[in-house]
Every structure is written in structure tokens, then in C-alpha cells.
Design a protein around this motif. Structure first.
Motif, PDB file in Angstrom:
ATOM      1  N   GLY A  77       0.846  -1.212   0.000  1.00 47.24           N
ATOM      2  CA  GLY A  77       0.000   0.000   0.000  1.00 47.24           C
ATOM      3  C   GLY A  77       0.868   1.244   0.000  1.00 47.24           C
ATOM      4  O   GLY A  77       1.799   1.389  -0.794  1.00 47.24           O
ATOM      5  N   GLY A  78       0.593   2.117   0.941  1.00 47.80           N
ATOM      6  CA  GLY A  78       1.327   3.374   1.016  1.00 47.80           C
ATOM      7  C   GLY A  78       2.798   3.208   1.349  1.00 47.80           C
ATOM      8  O   GLY A  78       3.593   4.140   1.175  1.00 47.80           O
ATOM      9  N   SER A  79       3.188   2.026   1.805  1.00 45.38           N
ATOM     10  CA  SER A  79       4.594   1.789   2.115  1.00 45.38           C
ATOM     11  C   SER A  79       5.360   1.265   0.905  1.00 45.38           C
ATOM     12  O   SER A  79       6.543   0.913   1.021  1.00 45.38           O
ATOM     13  N   ASP A  80       4.680   1.191  -0.219  1.00 46.60           N
ATOM     14  CA  ASP A  80       5.262   0.499  -1.363  1.00 46.60           C
ATOM     15  C   ASP A  80       4.993   1.211  -2.694  1.00 46.60           C
ATOM     16  O   ASP A  80       5.898   1.400  -3.513  1.00 46.60           O
ATOM     17  N   VAL A 138       9.367  -1.627   5.388  1.00 54.69           N
ATOM     18  CA  VAL A 138       8.692  -0.335   5.474  1.00 54.69           C
ATOM     19  C   VAL A 138       7.271  -0.558   5.979  1.00 54.69           C
ATOM     20  O   VAL A 138       6.448  -1.167   5.297  1.00 54.69           O
ATOM     21  N   SER A 139       7.000  -0.092   7.186  1.00 52.38           N
ATOM     22  CA  SER A 139       5.648  -0.223   7.724  1.00 52.38           C
ATOM     23  C   SER A 139       5.452   0.856   8.767  1.00 52.38           C
ATOM     24  O   SER A 139       6.117   0.868   9.802  1.00 52.38           O
ATOM     25  N   LYS A 140       4.548   1.753   8.467  1.00 56.13           N
ATOM     26  CA  LYS A 140       4.294   2.842   9.415  1.00 56.13           C
ATOM     27  C   LYS A 140       3.803   2.283  10.748  1.00 56.13           C
ATOM     28  O   LYS A 140       4.309   2.635  11.799  1.00 56.13           O
ATOM     29  N   SER A 141       2.833   1.374  10.687  1.00 57.89           N
ATOM     30  CA  SER A 141       2.297   0.813  11.935  1.00 57.89           C
ATOM     31  C   SER A 141       3.300  -0.148  12.576  1.00 57.89           C
ATOM     32  O   SER A 141       3.273  -0.376  13.771  1.00 57.89           O
ATOM     33  N   GLY A 142       4.148  -0.724  11.743  1.00 59.03           N
ATOM     34  CA  GLY A 142       5.138  -1.673  12.249  1.00 59.03           C
ATOM     35  C   GLY A 142       4.551  -3.039  12.554  1.00 59.03           C
ATOM     36  O   GLY A 142       5.208  -3.888  13.173  1.00 59.03           O
ATOM     37  N   ASN A 143       3.325  -3.272  12.122  1.00 59.40           N
ATOM     38  CA  ASN A 143       2.640  -4.510  12.515  1.00 59.40           C
ATOM     39  C   ASN A 143       2.049  -5.295  11.353  1.00 59.40           C
ATOM     40  O   ASN A 143       1.571  -6.414  11.569  1.00 59.40           O
ATOM     41  N   THR A 144       2.004  -4.735  10.166  1.00 61.32           N
ATOM     42  CA  THR A 144       1.193  -5.316   9.084  1.00 61.32           C
ATOM     43  C   THR A 144       1.674  -6.720   8.700  1.00 61.32           C
ATOM     44  O   THR A 144       2.882  -6.982   8.601  1.00 61.32           O
ATOM     45  N   VAL A 145       0.696  -7.603   8.470  1.00 60.34           N
ATOM     46  CA  VAL A 145       0.977  -9.033   8.273  1.00 60.34           C
ATOM     47  C   VAL A 145       1.933  -9.282   7.095  1.00 60.34           C
ATOM     48  O   VAL A 145       2.875 -10.082   7.208  1.00 60.34           O
ATOM     49  N   GLU A 146       1.701  -8.607   5.985  1.00 61.32           N
ATOM     50  CA  GLU A 146       2.510  -8.906   4.787  1.00 61.32           C
ATOM     51  C   GLU A 146       3.988  -8.613   5.036  1.00 61.32           C
ATOM     52  O   GLU A 146       4.861  -9.439   4.728  1.00 61.32           O
ATOM     53  N   GLN A 147       4.275  -7.441   5.592  1.00 56.24           N
ATOM     54  CA  GLN A 147       5.674  -7.121   5.855  1.00 56.24           C
ATOM     55  C   GLN A 147       6.246  -7.986   6.989  1.00 56.24           C
ATOM     56  O   GLN A 147       7.380  -8.447   6.914  1.00 56.24           O
ATOM     57  N   ALA A 148       5.421  -8.207   8.034  1.00 54.23           N
ATOM     58  CA  ALA A 148       5.905  -8.980   9.185  1.00 54.23           C
ATOM     59  C   ALA A 148       6.278 -10.397   8.751  1.00 54.23           C
ATOM     60  O   ALA A 148       7.336 -10.930   9.125  1.00 54.23           O
ATOM     61  N   GLN A 279      -4.298   5.413  -7.919  1.00 51.48           N
ATOM     62  CA  GLN A 279      -5.446   4.549  -7.679  1.00 51.48           C
ATOM     63  C   GLN A 279      -5.656   4.344  -6.173  1.00 51.48           C
ATOM     64  O   GLN A 279      -6.759   4.438  -5.667  1.00 51.48           O
ATOM     65  N   GLN A 280      -4.550   4.073  -5.479  1.00 44.43           N
ATOM     66  CA  GLN A 280      -4.678   3.888  -4.033  1.00 44.43           C
ATOM     67  C   GLN A 280      -5.093   5.186  -3.336  1.00 44.43           C
ATOM     68  O   GLN A 280      -5.979   5.211  -2.480  1.00 44.43           O
ATOM     69  N   LEU A 281      -4.426   6.271  -3.738  1.00 40.73           N
ATOM     70  CA  LEU A 281      -4.698   7.567  -3.090  1.00 40.73           C
ATOM     71  C   LEU A 281      -6.171   7.924  -3.219  1.00 40.73           C
ATOM     72  O   LEU A 281      -6.821   8.310  -2.250  1.00 40.73           O
ATOM     73  N   ALA A 283      -8.751   5.952  -4.041  1.00 41.02           N
ATOM     74  CA  ALA A 283      -9.669   4.956  -3.484  1.00 41.02           C
ATOM     75  C   ALA A 283      -9.732   5.044  -1.959  1.00 41.02           C
ATOM     76  O   ALA A 283     -10.812   5.159  -1.371  1.00 41.02           O
ATOM     77  N   GLU A 284      -8.568   5.001  -1.335  1.00 37.31           N
ATOM     78  CA  GLU A 284      -8.566   4.941   0.130  1.00 37.31           C
ATOM     79  C   GLU A 284      -8.960   6.263   0.767  1.00 37.31           C
ATOM     80  O   GLU A 284      -9.497   6.294   1.869  1.00 37.31           O
ATOM     81  N   SER A 285      -8.666   7.341   0.084  1.00 37.81           N
ATOM     82  CA  SER A 285      -8.953   8.647   0.690  1.00 37.81           C
ATOM     83  C   SER A 285     -10.425   9.011   0.570  1.00 37.81           C
ATOM     84  O   SER A 285     -11.000   9.603   1.480  1.00 37.81           O
TER      85      SER A 285
HETATM   86  O1  PA5 Z   1      -2.345   4.203   3.059  1.00 32.66           O
HETATM   87  C1  PA5 Z   1      -2.460   3.431   3.978  1.00 32.66           C
HETATM   88  O2  PA5 Z   1      -2.675   3.809   5.144  1.00 32.66           O
HETATM   89  C2  PA5 Z   1      -2.303   1.913   3.782  1.00 32.66           C
HETATM   90  O3  PA5 Z   1      -2.309   1.575   2.447  1.00 32.66           O
HETATM   91  C3  PA5 Z   1      -1.002   1.471   4.408  1.00 32.66           C
HETATM   92  O4  PA5 Z   1       0.058   2.152   3.806  1.00 32.66           O
HETATM   93  C4  PA5 Z   1      -0.792  -0.039   4.256  1.00 32.66           C
HETATM   94  O5  PA5 Z   1      -1.886  -0.714   4.809  1.00 32.66           O
HETATM   95  C5  PA5 Z   1       0.470  -0.475   4.951  1.00 32.66           C
HETATM   96  O6  PA5 Z   1       0.444  -0.081   6.282  1.00 32.66           O
HETATM   97  P1  PA5 Z   1       1.754  -0.017   7.150  1.00 32.66           P
HETATM   98  O7  PA5 Z   1       2.703   0.931   6.498  1.00 32.66           O
HETATM   99  O8  PA5 Z   1       1.304   0.457   8.479  1.00 32.66           O
HETATM  100  O9  PA5 Z   1       2.312  -1.405   7.205  1.00 32.66           O
END
Ligand code: PA5
Length: 452
Positions: A77-80, A138-148, A279-281, A283-285
């Protein structure tokens, strides 16, 4: 600066649709949306001015990765997506296959962590050497399953090879909270801060995008400068219309009139990943169930990432003749960084002679213009944003343009543009299903749903 050509959004050209007075009627609401954006304290507005602040991080990370020939970004997502957009736009599709003699190319870059598909994860191992690789988790929350999970897997591979994971992982995460931050403190991993007041999809111009981009030769200072110059222009035009506001006003009116789909179709091949970032920006916003007053509204305009001329031969038929429920945005460049001339004399067949003396950049722009022409003939609103060329400065500006645009749009809709409860819900369900502590309630709900 980005030039916005909005004439194909109006009745004059389309024969149907919005007229100038429709936009004038929205003027007060647009000014309100802009003033709110200018007055609001939003972390991402600060980022364009932070080159000096992150410079020490860039220097440090360069030293830390000096001995490595590859970096892997583990994000989702936003980390990628922003980092991918930068890499593709500035360094191109075949960057990793180029020789290291090219001085922009000191390291290969790969992306992982955006899927838990084991096939994709194993494929990466075919092209990297673990001992020469740095993984950026890269994970803002530091917890997300895919990165973990990706981190856990690769970390274990290092241990099995008797290599110290701390020499091969760098975290980009929140300064205070989250498991990655805890781990960094406890086990001595290098970690750089993702600003806590910047949401994932608005973080491309922070350490999230800038650190990996810097390591693959991107001029991040120019990228931030491009965004800062646009930000200054917006601030200087306080109380007045600006191109972003006009563009958003038109999109908003079309959306309210039933055009629920927003297609982003750059005509520079390198901007395809940018369209996915958009697309993400978008959609999610904008996809929100409730407004700021708590009313159930279910707002949102569905974004589609396309690229020209590729999708001219796949999606354009639908856009021209299918339901008139879309607004298209083209991005064009005045010039390509490299151009190629077609032969002046013989093209191989007389029937191809219409190509003589042209160059590929010309073809590209004609293709964009003829697509816009066809859509306009069919009464389909379309806007064209033109940049001088795809480079760091203008890419930074494009990122910022759409961050501002989505903020204006969110203000017009009276929603919270910056949260993502729908994403959190599925993240929490995943934690629950996997048995993470404190997620028992969502686990029970999921089990009940499965059993029914
Ligand atoms: O924009 C967002 O908030 C999400 O797409 C996050 O970037 C995505 O879920 C990854 O989250 P995180 O960086 O906390 O692992």
C-alpha cells in the motif's frame, strides 16, 4: 509547472456536460475546500521542505548499504506504491538489467512484501544474493501481516546461513509505536522514522520513498523541490482559484452527476506505476462510509489505473462507447528524456511511409491527443495534465498535485480523507484469524461468519 488543459471537460467541446456557470456556482464551496486545506495541520504538507532534515538519514543509509549490491523494499500500500512509482518513472523498466557501469546504477532494487504469495516470494530468491542485500522493511504501523511475515521468513534465512539479520534489515517505521520499533530498540536493528502525522498513502515524499529512491540514484532533492514549488504556488494563490481546484471542482460536479469512475491514463510508459499510486490515493482517501457529521454517505469515486497507448487498445473502446460514467485524466510530457527518430527515407514498406520523418515522442503525443479527440467527440469528459518531461522535479510535483487534489475533493465531500477504517477492518480480521492477542473478538466474528 504542471499545465492543466481542462477544455474537454466543458459543454463547449463535449456537446453535453458541464458549463462554465456550473463551476462558478460551486465557487464558494471550492474556496471553502481550499481554505480548509490551507489552514489544516497536515503532516504531508511539510514533507516537500524537509530535504535538509532527512539528509543525515540519507547519508547514514548510504554508508550502511555501501557493501550491498541490492536493496529490497518490503512494503505494501502506502509503504510500497510510491517508491515503485518513483523507480519506474525515473529509472525505467529494465533498470536491474543495466550494467553497473551506468553511474546511476550502483544497486539493484526489488519489491517484495506486497503479497503473501509464496511463489512471488521465492522468485525473489532466484535473483538476489542474501549476503549482498539490504531489506528495507517499510511499515508505518510496524505490525502489518505482509511485511511482518516476509521479514520473519527472510530473517530466518539469514540465521540459517549464519549471517546476522541486523546487518541486512533496516526498518522504516513510526518513531515510537509498533512492533518494528520495539524490535529495533530491543534487538539493535537500524530504524528510520516515518513521521507519525503522515498517513501511508501520503508518505511517498518522506523517508518511505526518499530513502530507497536515493539509493538507486534518484535526485530526491529535486523531487522535493518540485513539490515545494507547487505548494508555494498554492499558498500564494490563497483565496483564488488554482488549476488543482478547477480540476477537482469539475471532477466533483461530474461525480455528483453520476460519473463514479475516475481513470488515470498517463501517456509516458514510465508513469504506469504512478497511475497505480493514484489509484490507491483516490480509493482509500475518498471511499468513506460516513461523513464528518456522522451521516452514512458511502462516498467515493472508483479510480482506474491505465496507461497509453497500451490501454488505448484495451480499455478505450469502453471509455468511448460504454456507459458515460467516467472522467479521464491524461498525463502527457512535452518531451521524452530520450527520443528516437524514425527513418527519413524508406520505412520498409510504402504503406508505412506515413511514418517517415516522425519521431516516437511525436507518435506518443499524437496518440494521446487522438484519444482525447475521440473521447471528446463522444461527449466523454477528459482532462490533460502536461509536464515538460518525466524527471524528479515534475514527478515530485505530480505526487503533490494529487495529494492536494484528493484533499480538496475530500473537503468538498465533507469526509475524513486521511483515515482508512475499511483497511483496518480487514487488517484486524487477519490478526484475529492468525491468533494475535487482543483480536479475539474479531476472530470470533470471523469464525461465526465462516460457520454460517
Ligand atoms: O495508506 C495506507 O494507510 C495503507 O495503504 C497502508 O500504507 C498499508 O496498509 C500499509 O500499512 P503499514 O505501512 O502500516 O504497514
Amino acid at each position: 509547472m504542471i499545465k492543466a488543459d481542462l477544455k474537454n471537460m466543458f459543454f463547449d467541446k463535449l456537446g453535453i456536460g458541464l458549463d462554465k456557470p456550473d463551476l462558478n456556482d460551486l465557487n464558494d464551496k471550492l474556496m471553502e475546500a481550499k481554505n480548509k486545506f490551507l489552514d489544516e495541520k497536515l503532516g504531508f504538507k511539510r514533507l516537500p521542505y524537509e530535504y535538509e532534515a532527512i539528509k543525515k538519514d540519507l547519508d547514514k543509509v548510504r554508508k550502511l548499504t555501501e557493501q550491498m549490491d541490492t536493496i529490497v523494499v518490503i512494503g505494501i500500500g502506502g509503504s510500497d506504491l510510491g517508491t515503485r512509482a518513483i523507480q519506474r518513472a525515473i529509472n525505467g523498466l529494465y533498470y536491474n538489467q543495466k550494467t553497473t557501469e551506468d553511474d546511476r546504477h550502483s544497486k539493484n532494487i526489488y519489491f517484495s512484501g506486497d503479497t503473501t504469495d509464496p511463489e512471488a516470494i521465492s522468485e525473489l530468491l532466484d535473483v538476489i544474493t542474501l549476503s549482498k542485500t539490504t531489506f528495507f522493511v517499510v511499515s508505518k504501523s510496524g505490525n502489518t501481516v505482509e511485511q511482518a511475515s516476509t521479514f520473519a521468513y527472510f530473517r530466518d534465512l539469514y540465521l540459517k546461513k549464519n549471517l546476522k539479520p541486523q546487518d541486512h534489515f533496516i526498518f522504516l517505521t513510526d518513531a515510537v509505536t509498533g512492533t518494528l520499533r520495539e524490535l529495533a530498540t530491543k534487538e539493535g536493528y537500524e530504524a528510520f522514522d516515518v513521521p507519525s502525522d503522515v498517513g501511508g498513502r501520503f508518505s511517498v515524499l518522506s523517508t518511505v520513498g526518499m530513502i530507497p529512491a536515493y539509493l538507486v540514484g534518484v535526485d530526491v532533492e529535486q523531487m522535493l523541490k518540485g513539490a515545494a514549488d507547487l505548494d508555494t504556488e498554492i499558498k500564494n494563490s490563497k483565496g483564488k482559484m488554482d488549476d488543482i481546484l478547477t480540476y477537482v471542482g469539475l471532477k466533483y460536479l461530474y461525480y455528483k452527476g453520476g460519473k463514479n469512475i475516475s481513470v488515470m491514463m498517463p501517456y509516458q510508459y514510465g508513469l504506469y506505476e504512478f497511475a497505480k499510486w493514484y489509484q490507491q490515493l483516490w480509493a482509500e482517501s475518498l471511499g468513506k462510509k460516513v461523513d464528518l457529521d456522522g451521516n452514512e454517505v458511502h462516498e467515493g469515486q472508483t479510480p482506474i489505473a491505465a496507461v497509453g497507448p497500451v490501454d488505448q487498445h484495451s480499455q478505450l473502446q469502453l471509455y468511448n462507447e460504454g456507459p458515460n460514467d467516467k472522467v479521464l485524466t491524461f498525463i502527457a510530457a512535452e518531451k521524452s528524456r530520450k527520443d528516437i527518430n524514425l527513418p527519413d527515407d524508406y520505412t520498409g514498406a510504402e504503406a508505412f511511409d506515413f511514418l517517415k520523418g516522425h519521431n516516437f515522442h511525436e507518435l506518443l503525443n499524437f496518440e494521446q491527443e487522438t484519444s482525447a479527440f475521440a473521447l471528446t467527440q463522444n461527449g466523454r469528459p477528459n482532462a490533460t495534465l502536461t509536464i515538460p518531461q518525466v524527471d524528479e522535479y515534475h514527478l515530485g510535483q505530480l505526487f503533490y498535485f494529487f495529494e492536494v487534489a484528493v484533499s480538496y475533493f475530500g473537503n468538498l465531500l465533507n469526509i475524513n480523507t486521511y483515515d482508512q477504517p475499511g483497511v483496518e477492518l480487514s487488517k484486524n480480521a487477519m490478526y484475529g484469524v492468525l491468533g494475535k492477542k487482543d483480536y479475539e473478538e474479531v476472530k470470533d466474528a470471523f469464525e461465526k461468519y465462516k460457520a454460517e
